[in-house]
Motif scaffolding. Sequence first.
Motif, PDB file in Angstrom:
ATOM      1  N   ASP A 221     -67.069 -27.206  -7.037  1.00 35.98           N
ATOM      2  CA  ASP A 221     -66.885 -25.851  -6.499  1.00 35.98           C
ATOM      3  C   ASP A 221     -66.366 -25.920  -5.070  1.00 35.98           C
ATOM      4  N   GLY A 222     -65.273 -25.225  -4.824  1.00 36.66           N
ATOM      5  CA  GLY A 222     -64.725 -25.151  -3.465  1.00 36.66           C
ATOM      6  C   GLY A 222     -63.981 -26.405  -3.037  1.00 36.66           C
ATOM      7  N   ASP A 223     -63.611 -27.278  -3.960  1.00 43.04           N
ATOM      8  CA  ASP A 223     -62.908 -28.488  -3.548  1.00 43.04           C
ATOM      9  C   ASP A 223     -61.374 -28.299  -3.557  1.00 43.04           C
ATOM     10  N   ARG A 224     -60.904 -27.088  -3.881  1.00 42.45           N
ATOM     11  CA  ARG A 224     -59.475 -26.774  -3.864  1.00 42.45           C
ATOM     12  C   ARG A 224     -59.195 -25.696  -2.820  1.00 42.45           C
ATOM     13  N   ILE A 225     -58.016 -25.726  -2.278  1.00 42.27           N
ATOM     14  CA  ILE A 225     -57.624 -24.710  -1.279  1.00 42.27           C
ATOM     15  C   ILE A 225     -56.873 -23.605  -1.982  1.00 42.27           C
TER      16      ILE A 225
ATOM     17  N   GLY B 211     -79.036 -37.122 -14.259  1.00 48.77           N
ATOM     18  CA  GLY B 211     -78.531 -37.354 -15.605  1.00 48.77           C
ATOM     19  C   GLY B 211     -78.866 -36.222 -16.558  1.00 48.77           C
ATOM     20  N   ARG B 212     -79.994 -35.570 -16.339  1.00 49.87           N
ATOM     21  CA  ARG B 212     -80.375 -34.463 -17.217  1.00 49.87           C
ATOM     22  C   ARG B 212     -79.588 -33.202 -16.923  1.00 49.87           C
ATOM     23  N   ASN B 213     -79.112 -33.051 -15.701  1.00 49.86           N
ATOM     24  CA  ASN B 213     -78.397 -31.846 -15.287  1.00 49.86           C
ATOM     25  C   ASN B 213     -76.982 -32.176 -14.849  1.00 49.86           C
ATOM     26  N   VAL B 214     -76.309 -33.038 -15.565  1.00 43.40           N
ATOM     27  CA  VAL B 214     -75.013 -33.534 -15.124  1.00 43.40           C
ATOM     28  C   VAL B 214     -73.961 -32.429 -15.051  1.00 43.40           C
ATOM     29  N   ASP B 215     -73.980 -31.480 -15.984  1.00 42.08           N
ATOM     30  CA  ASP B 215     -72.982 -30.394 -15.942  1.00 42.08           C
ATOM     31  C   ASP B 215     -73.133 -29.553 -14.681  1.00 42.08           C
ATOM     32  N   GLU B 216     -74.367 -29.205 -14.362  1.00 45.75           N
ATOM     33  CA  GLU B 216     -74.623 -28.417 -13.145  1.00 45.75           C
ATOM     34  C   GLU B 216     -74.257 -29.225 -11.902  1.00 45.75           C
ATOM     35  N   TYR B 217     -74.585 -30.494 -11.887  1.00 40.51           N
ATOM     36  CA  TYR B 217     -74.269 -31.364 -10.751  1.00 40.51           C
ATOM     37  C   TYR B 217     -72.755 -31.447 -10.526  1.00 40.51           C
ATOM     38  N   MET B 218     -71.986 -31.641 -11.608  1.00 42.28           N
ATOM     39  CA  MET B 218     -70.527 -31.747 -11.468  1.00 42.28           C
ATOM     40  C   MET B 218     -69.929 -30.411 -11.025  1.00 42.28           C
ATOM     41  N   ARG B 219     -70.465 -29.298 -11.517  1.00 46.44           N
ATOM     42  CA  ARG B 219     -69.978 -27.982 -11.099  1.00 46.44           C
ATOM     43  C   ARG B 219     -70.193 -27.812  -9.599  1.00 46.44           C
TER      44      ARG B 219
END
Length: 78
Positions: free
Chosen positions: A74-78, A62-70
């Motif tokens: 990352d790399g989830d698109r072809i 919860g404290r690092n949600v932006d980093e976690y979502m990034r």
Amino acid sequence: MLAAVKGVVRGNTVVIENDDIRAYDGSEVIVTLLDYPFKTHDKGKKKADLDWDSFVLPSTRGRNVDEYMREMRDGDRI
């Protein structure tokens, strides 16, 4: 059919003052209370505050949600 009427609790009875419901005599009913009894007896007393943090498991996510979502995206698109 569903009908709503206003009444007052007196003892163990609900008294309907303005509506004639004799046509429904013998019908099964649902009574919804619109006020809580403890509110009338405990006027002026404040309810104890709840410790909401006691219901939560601590997590760094919860404290690092932006980093976690990034990291997740990352790399989830072809």
